[in-house]
Design a protein around this motif. Structure first.
Motif, mmCIF file in Angstrom:
data_model
loop_
_atom_site.group_PDB
_atom_site.id
_atom_site.type_symbol
_atom_site.label_atom_id
_atom_site.label_comp_id
_atom_site.label_asym_id
_atom_site.label_seq_id
_atom_site.Cartn_x
_atom_site.Cartn_y
_atom_site.Cartn_z
ATOM 1 N N GLY A 34 -9.543 23.570 -7.521
ATOM 2 C CA GLY A 34 -9.579 23.727 -6.323
ATOM 3 C C GLY A 34 -8.791 22.942 -5.522
ATOM 4 O O GLY A 34 -8.296 23.415 -4.467
ATOM 5 N N THR A 38 -5.421 24.236 -3.840
ATOM 6 C CA THR A 38 -5.178 24.628 -2.302
ATOM 7 C C THR A 38 -4.160 23.494 -1.859
ATOM 8 O O THR A 38 -3.398 23.900 -0.952
ATOM 9 C CB THR A 38 -6.336 24.242 -1.806
ATOM 10 N N TRP A 39 -4.149 22.196 -2.322
ATOM 11 C CA TRP A 39 -3.415 21.424 -1.864
ATOM 12 C C TRP A 39 -1.896 21.886 -1.965
ATOM 13 O O TRP A 39 -0.695 21.435 -1.495
ATOM 14 C CB TRP A 39 -3.627 20.013 -1.930
ATOM 15 N N ASN A 42 -0.883 23.819 0.522
ATOM 16 C CA ASN A 42 -0.838 23.282 1.718
ATOM 17 C C ASN A 42 0.375 22.376 1.932
ATOM 18 O O ASN A 42 0.893 22.423 2.949
ATOM 19 C CB ASN A 42 -2.045 22.395 1.954
ATOM 20 N N TRP A 58 -3.561 32.324 8.661
ATOM 21 C CA TRP A 58 -4.664 32.706 8.025
ATOM 22 C C TRP A 58 -5.031 34.159 8.481
ATOM 23 O O TRP A 58 -5.680 34.919 7.976
ATOM 24 C CB TRP A 58 -6.082 32.197 8.527
ATOM 25 N N SER A 68 -9.197 35.515 4.637
ATOM 26 C CA SER A 68 -9.622 34.128 5.309
ATOM 27 C C SER A 68 -11.248 34.443 5.984
ATOM 28 O O SER A 68 -12.055 33.479 6.027
ATOM 29 C CB SER A 68 -8.978 34.364 6.704
ATOM 30 N N LEU A 71 -13.572 33.744 2.843
ATOM 31 C CA LEU A 71 -13.368 32.500 2.698
ATOM 32 C C LEU A 71 -14.470 31.823 3.635
ATOM 33 O O LEU A 71 -15.115 30.767 3.498
ATOM 34 C CB LEU A 71 -12.145 32.053 2.968
ATOM 35 N N THR A 105 -10.328 18.735 2.515
ATOM 36 C CA THR A 105 -10.008 19.058 1.184
ATOM 37 C C THR A 105 -10.056 20.477 1.128
ATOM 38 O O THR A 105 -8.983 21.021 1.276
ATOM 39 C CB THR A 105 -10.498 18.309 0.094
ATOM 40 N N ALA A 106 -10.929 21.046 0.683
ATOM 41 C CA ALA A 106 -11.216 22.458 0.319
ATOM 42 C C ALA A 106 -12.431 22.663 0.025
ATOM 43 O O ALA A 106 -13.002 21.946 -0.741
ATOM 44 C CB ALA A 106 -10.181 23.039 -0.571
ATOM 45 N N ALA A 108 -13.317 24.985 -1.921
ATOM 46 C CA ALA A 108 -12.851 25.219 -3.340
ATOM 47 C C ALA A 108 -12.906 24.044 -4.015
ATOM 48 O O ALA A 108 -13.115 23.937 -5.438
ATOM 49 C CB ALA A 108 -11.460 25.757 -3.533
ATOM 50 N N CYS A 109 -12.834 22.661 -3.643
ATOM 51 C CA CYS A 109 -13.076 21.289 -4.078
ATOM 52 C C CYS A 109 -14.430 21.116 -4.282
ATOM 53 O O CYS A 109 -15.302 20.439 -5.086
ATOM 54 C CB CYS A 109 -11.892 20.429 -3.648
#
Length: 136
Positions: A34, A38-39, A42, A58, A68, A71, A105-106, A108-109
């Motif tokens: 994640g 994502t990064w 980004n 988004w 979006s 999420l 971060t996210a 997802a992380c």
């Protein structure tokens, strides 16, 4: 004998098997994926010159808007779960850091990271409950 209540049988009487580290490892792997996933995008977005702003992207079209909103709803639900479950586990003082890190971060992380830490904490509690106490 459809009218008879079902008993749990031997399976219901058996204690749950102790948790192994496999589930926690899976959560930690998902957390790393994640973060990197994502990064990766980004950084690619930051490297692009011009175009839409980050939040404009988004909601650039119906598909992006759908993803979006999806999420955002999951992020809010996960944040509430992390705060409530973190307090239940005695982590009320620091679990806020994971919620705040989600924006940097996210989710997802941070959400799989939380779930991995939770899994380890639950495993430690199970092991402690199963081990005999000190002699009296």
């Amino acid at each position: 004998m459809a009218d008879e209540p079902r008993s749990g049988g031997a399976a219901a009487e058996r204690p749950a098997a102790p948790r192994g580290p496999g589930v926690a490892i899976a959560w930690f792997v998902l957390s790393a994926v994640g973060l990197v996933g994502t990064w990766w995008f980004n950084i690619a977005f930051i490297a692009e010159a011009g175009g839409l702003g980050y939040l404009e992207g988004w909601f650039a079209n119906a598909a992006a808007s759908s993803a979006s909103v999806d999420l955002l709803v999951v992020a809010v639900a996960a944040s509430i779960f992390m705060l409530v479950e973190g307090a239940r586990l005695g982590w009320a003082r620091w679990v806020w850091a994971l919620v705040l890190l989600s924006g940097l971060t996210a989710i997802a992380c941070t959400f799989p990271l939380f779930l991995g830490l939770r899994e380890l904490a639950l495993r430690r509690r199970e092991l402690a409950a199963a081990s005999p106490g000190p002699p009296a």
